[in-house]
Write a protein that holds these residues in place. Structure first.
Motif, short mmCIF file in Angstrom:
data_model
loop_
_atom_site.label_atom_id
_atom_site.label_comp_id
_atom_site.label_asym_id
_atom_site.label_seq_id
_atom_site.Cartn_x
_atom_site.Cartn_y
_atom_site.Cartn_z
N VAL A 1 26.89 -8.78 -2.61
CA VAL A 1 27.36 -7.42 -2.87
C VAL A 1 28.64 -7.56 -3.67
CG1 VAL A 1 28.11 -5.25 -1.86
CG2 VAL A 1 26.37 -6.63 -0.70
N PRO A 2 28.54 -7.56 -4.99
CA PRO A 2 29.76 -7.70 -5.80
C PRO A 2 30.67 -6.50 -5.61
CG PRO A 2 27.79 -7.71 -7.20
CD PRO A 2 27.34 -7.39 -5.82
N ALA B 1 34.65 -0.78 -6.26
CA ALA B 1 33.36 -0.41 -6.84
C ALA B 1 32.36 -1.54 -6.65
CB ALA B 1 33.51 -0.09 -8.32
N ALA B 2 31.13 -1.15 -6.43
CA ALA B 2 30.06 -2.13 -6.29
C ALA B 2 28.97 -1.83 -7.30
CB ALA B 2 29.48 -2.10 -4.89
N SER B 3 28.37 -2.87 -7.79
CA SER B 3 27.27 -2.69 -8.74
C SER B 3 26.01 -3.33 -8.18
CB SER B 3 27.62 -3.31 -10.09
OG SER B 3 27.87 -4.70 -9.94
N GLY B 4 24.90 -2.77 -8.53
CA GLY B 4 23.65 -3.41 -8.18
C GLY B 4 23.05 -3.02 -6.86
N ARG B 5 23.79 -2.25 -6.03
CA ARG B 5 23.22 -1.82 -4.78
C ARG B 5 23.98 -0.62 -4.24
NH1 ARG B 5 22.42 -5.65 -0.90
NH2 ARG B 5 22.08 -3.92 0.52
N TYR C 1 45.51 -6.61 -1.35
CA TYR C 1 44.58 -5.74 -0.65
C TYR C 1 43.15 -6.10 -1.05
CZ TYR C 1 48.27 -2.79 1.17
OH TYR C 1 49.36 -2.32 1.86
N TYR C 2 42.31 -6.24 -0.03
CA TYR C 2 40.93 -6.64 -0.23
C TYR C 2 39.98 -5.55 0.26
CZ TYR C 2 42.80 -11.38 -0.72
OH TYR C 2 43.50 -12.48 -1.12
N CYS C 3 38.92 -5.35 -0.49
CA CYS C 3 37.82 -4.51 -0.07
C CYS C 3 36.73 -5.41 0.53
CB CYS C 3 37.27 -3.77 -1.29
SG CYS C 3 35.83 -2.75 -0.99
N ALA C 4 36.07 -4.92 1.57
CA ALA C 4 35.05 -5.73 2.23
C ALA C 4 33.91 -4.84 2.70
CB ALA C 4 35.64 -6.48 3.41
N ALA C 5 32.75 -5.44 2.90
CA ALA C 5 31.57 -4.70 3.34
C ALA C 5 30.82 -5.49 4.40
CB ALA C 5 30.65 -4.42 2.15
N ARG C 6 30.23 -4.74 5.33
CA ARG C 6 29.39 -5.35 6.34
C ARG C 6 28.24 -4.38 6.63
NH1 ARG C 6 29.41 -4.02 11.60
NH2 ARG C 6 29.00 -6.18 12.19
N PHE C 7 27.09 -4.92 6.96
CA PHE C 7 25.96 -4.09 7.33
C PHE C 7 26.12 -3.73 8.80
CE2 PHE C 7 21.89 -2.33 6.53
CZ PHE C 7 21.20 -2.37 7.75
N GLY C 8 26.18 -2.44 9.08
CA GLY C 8 26.31 -2.01 10.46
C GLY C 8 27.54 -1.17 10.69
#
Length: 123
Positions: A2-3, A23-27, A94-101
């Motif tokens: 997930v870029p 921002a995320a690309s591709g999904r 500062y970091y952006c992060a993602a998790r499923f759930g």
């Protein structure tokens, strides 16, 4: 993968404001939780805020409650962090992060990370 790409960091005086973007690309982020973390030199990575992409429910770290606001724009596939009343102690990468759930405040539970953006608050 997930870029995630953060932007919006910079130098600001104490009391000022900045808005960070992720921002995320591709999904899409459907069923994901999106978080913002920060890390100052010599310190551990600290939870700032998180948002449930679907519901919009948010949680905040104690040090930023009432000053920072996390939001998302589904059409732009982008997460924002509006930072107001900035203090010198907010200085960090500062970091952006993602998790499923669901929402979490532990950085080890996030699977995807951006490269970070520097925020510097001068006194």
């Amino acid at each position: 993968q997930v870029p995630l790409v953060e932007s919006g960091g910079g130098l600001v005086q104490a009391g000022g404001s900045l808005r960070l973007s992720c921002a995320a690309s591709g999904r899409t982020f459907s069923s994901y939780a999106m978080g913002w973390f920060r890390q100052a030199p010599g310190k551990e990575r600290e939870f700032v805020a998180a948002i449930n992409w679907n519901s919009g429910i948010t949680v905040y770290g104690d040090s930023v409650k009432g000053r920072f606001t996390i939001s998302r724009d589904k059409a732009k596939n982008t997460v924002y962090l509006q930072m107001n009343s900035l203090k010198p102690e907010d200085t960090a990468v500062y970091y952006c992060a993602a998790r499923f759930g669901g929402l979490r405040n532990d950085p080890s539970e996030y699977n995807y990370w951006g490269q970070g953006t520097q925020v510097t608050v001068s006194s």
